[in-house]
Design a protein around this motif. Sequence first.
Motif, PDB file in Angstrom:
ATOM      1  N   ALA A 180     -33.554 -26.906 -13.754  1.00 14.08           N
ATOM      2  CA  ALA A 180     -34.906 -26.876 -13.302  1.00 14.08           C
ATOM      3  C   ALA A 180     -36.074 -28.336 -12.253  1.00 14.08           C
ATOM      4  O   ALA A 180     -35.320 -29.574 -13.174  1.00 14.08           O
ATOM      5  CB  ALA A 180     -35.717 -26.108 -14.435  1.00 14.08           C
ATOM      6  N   VAL A 181     -36.463 -27.722 -11.542  1.00 12.57           N
ATOM      7  CA  VAL A 181     -37.452 -28.794 -11.336  1.00 12.57           C
ATOM      8  C   VAL A 181     -38.260 -29.186 -10.535  1.00 12.57           C
ATOM      9  O   VAL A 181     -38.584 -27.451 -10.251  1.00 12.57           O
ATOM     10  CB  VAL A 181     -36.968 -29.597  -9.506  1.00 12.57           C
ATOM     11  N   SER A 182     -39.728 -29.722 -10.805  1.00 10.61           N
ATOM     12  CA  SER A 182     -40.724 -29.481 -10.976  1.00 10.61           C
ATOM     13  C   SER A 182     -41.016 -30.280  -9.582  1.00 10.61           C
ATOM     14  O   SER A 182     -41.118 -31.682  -9.886  1.00 10.61           O
ATOM     15  CB  SER A 182     -41.562 -29.986 -12.012  1.00 10.61           C
ATOM     16  N   PHE A 184     -38.791 -25.209  -9.013  1.00 13.81           N
ATOM     17  CA  PHE A 184     -37.385 -24.656  -8.346  1.00 13.81           C
ATOM     18  C   PHE A 184     -36.812 -24.033  -9.184  1.00 13.81           C
ATOM     19  O   PHE A 184     -35.951 -25.262 -10.235  1.00 13.81           O
ATOM     20  CB  PHE A 184     -36.879 -25.630  -7.400  1.00 13.81           C
ATOM     21  N   VAL A 185     -36.414 -23.471  -9.618  1.00 14.05           N
ATOM     22  CA  VAL A 185     -34.786 -22.837 -11.250  1.00 14.05           C
ATOM     23  C   VAL A 185     -33.636 -22.770  -9.924  1.00 14.05           C
ATOM     24  O   VAL A 185     -33.822 -21.588  -9.778  1.00 14.05           O
ATOM     25  CB  VAL A 185     -34.999 -21.699 -11.514  1.00 14.05           C
ATOM     26  N   PRO A 200     -26.766 -29.025  -3.198  1.00 14.08           N
ATOM     27  CA  PRO A 200     -27.465 -28.840  -1.747  1.00 14.08           C
ATOM     28  C   PRO A 200     -28.294 -27.717  -0.827  1.00 14.08           C
ATOM     29  O   PRO A 200     -29.512 -28.073  -0.840  1.00 14.08           O
ATOM     30  CB  PRO A 200     -25.601 -28.330  -0.840  1.00 14.08           C
ATOM     31  N   GLY A 201     -28.092 -26.480  -1.141  1.00 16.97           N
ATOM     32  CA  GLY A 201     -28.683 -25.457  -2.087  1.00 16.97           C
ATOM     33  C   GLY A 201     -30.249 -25.972  -2.606  1.00 16.97           C
ATOM     34  O   GLY A 201     -31.996 -25.560  -2.416  1.00 16.97           O
ATOM     35  N   LEU A 202     -30.096 -26.053  -3.255  1.00 21.72           N
ATOM     36  CA  LEU A 202     -31.941 -26.750  -4.393  1.00 21.72           C
ATOM     37  C   LEU A 202     -32.308 -28.256  -3.995  1.00 21.72           C
ATOM     38  O   LEU A 202     -33.877 -27.952  -3.089  1.00 21.72           O
ATOM     39  CB  LEU A 202     -31.112 -26.952  -5.682  1.00 21.72           C
ATOM     40  N   ALA A 203     -31.602 -28.997  -3.090  1.00 17.42           N
ATOM     41  CA  ALA A 203     -32.007 -30.195  -2.057  1.00 17.42           C
ATOM     42  C   ALA A 203     -32.525 -29.452  -1.039  1.00 17.42           C
ATOM     43  O   ALA A 203     -33.401 -29.821  -0.650  1.00 17.42           O
ATOM     44  CB  ALA A 203     -30.510 -31.284  -2.177  1.00 17.42           C
ATOM     45  N   THR A 214     -24.164 -21.566 -10.056  1.00 15.04           N
ATOM     46  CA  THR A 214     -23.390 -20.684 -10.633  1.00 15.04           C
ATOM     47  C   THR A 214     -23.324 -19.763  -9.392  1.00 15.04           C
ATOM     48  O   THR A 214     -22.215 -19.304  -8.309  1.00 15.04           O
ATOM     49  CB  THR A 214     -22.380 -20.287 -11.826  1.00 15.04           C
ATOM     50  N   GLN A 215     -24.270 -19.543  -9.026  1.00 18.02           N
ATOM     51  CA  GLN A 215     -24.790 -18.340  -7.998  1.00 18.02           C
ATOM     52  C   GLN A 215     -24.997 -19.131  -6.089  1.00 18.02           C
ATOM     53  O   GLN A 215     -24.767 -18.306  -5.856  1.00 18.02           O
ATOM     54  CB  GLN A 215     -25.900 -17.557  -8.076  1.00 18.02           C
ATOM     55  N   ASN A 216     -25.660 -20.363  -6.802  1.00 20.69           N
ATOM     56  CA  ASN A 216     -25.856 -21.115  -5.709  1.00 20.69           C
ATOM     57  C   ASN A 216     -27.127 -20.405  -5.181  1.00 20.69           C
ATOM     58  O   ASN A 216     -27.328 -20.177  -3.997  1.00 20.69           O
ATOM     59  CB  ASN A 216     -24.646 -20.543  -3.915  1.00 20.69           C
ATOM     60  N   ARG A 217     -28.502 -20.413  -5.734  1.00 20.34           N
ATOM     61  CA  ARG A 217     -29.623 -19.319  -5.638  1.00 20.34           C
ATOM     62  C   ARG A 217     -30.951 -19.812  -6.493  1.00 20.34           C
ATOM     63  O   ARG A 217     -30.167 -20.526  -7.539  1.00 20.34           O
ATOM     64  CB  ARG A 217     -29.238 -18.219  -4.963  1.00 20.34           C
ATOM     65  N   LEU A 218     -31.662 -19.544  -5.576  1.00 19.33           N
ATOM     66  CA  LEU A 218     -33.454 -20.057  -6.830  1.00 19.33           C
ATOM     67  C   LEU A 218     -33.417 -18.652  -7.165  1.00 19.33           C
ATOM     68  O   LEU A 218     -33.137 -17.731  -7.289  1.00 19.33           O
ATOM     69  CB  LEU A 218     -34.031 -20.577  -5.848  1.00 19.33           C
TER      70      LEU A 218
END
Length: 296
Positions: A125-127, A146-147, A75-78, A151-155
Amino acid sequence: MRIPTASSRLCVAVMAATLFIAACDRERPAPAQPQPPAATTPPPAPVAVELKDVIEQDPRFIVGISYPPGISKYPGLAEAMRAYSDKARATLDQALAKTDPAKQVGPYDLTLTFTLLADTSELVAVSAGGAVFTGGAHGEPLVARFVWLPTQNRLLTASALVPDPKGWVAISDYVREQLHAELSQRIDSDELPPAERAELMRTSGKMIDAGTKPSAEAFAMFEPVLAPEGGKLVGLKFVFPPYQVGPYVDGERMVEVPTSVLRPHLSPEFAPMFVDAPAPMPAEAAAAPAKPAGAP
């Protein structure tokens, strides 16, 4: 009349002092008792974010946005990806609002594609690549990386990866050397006259140096270079959008920096994620055909 003796006077003084101390003790507040620690509230669970591909067409604009399947499980990445696409869409919408439809030449365009580069237990990782066209000679490039650390729920950011500014000096020196060498090879292949070659080396070299200043901001975009096995990283590939280290026609530029250069400057928190690249196999060994089992 009986006159008090010295010993009786001493007894009275002691009793008076005792009574005074007892009175003070009654008035003194009781010492605070240790309280059990307050129950900590667990952090709220990330709000689910559903990313859906967008395809819209209108006489004035065309929009196409695509996401990797299943990426919403982070969710955080999204949310970070959606914020980026929303910003690009806002650029398009603002241009449409400011443009007189009668004077608009051709439809405006937003094309944005998110691509999954890596998905391991340690990172995702997403480009992002595309462009927003709102008139003019060419569109505005859209370039992002975006990396995500599940486990830490952060970028993972460049400043967290290399916290010491001195580390960026070494990384910048390495990247500049690679970019200057590549520039020289490209210019040599064009077989330009000496004066034109010298001028192009000078102007392009200045863009390289300006775009690779030793700072986390200049190297904010990067993607992992994974080892063939094990999910560890053998380096990082730093990404430079058009205009940062060269003209628009050069497009997106990337330079791979191996672990050997990064390791002295990595944060201790993230250093275990990196390993050295395996030694390349000798050319003669790679070319030799494999012997069948049991052959001498």
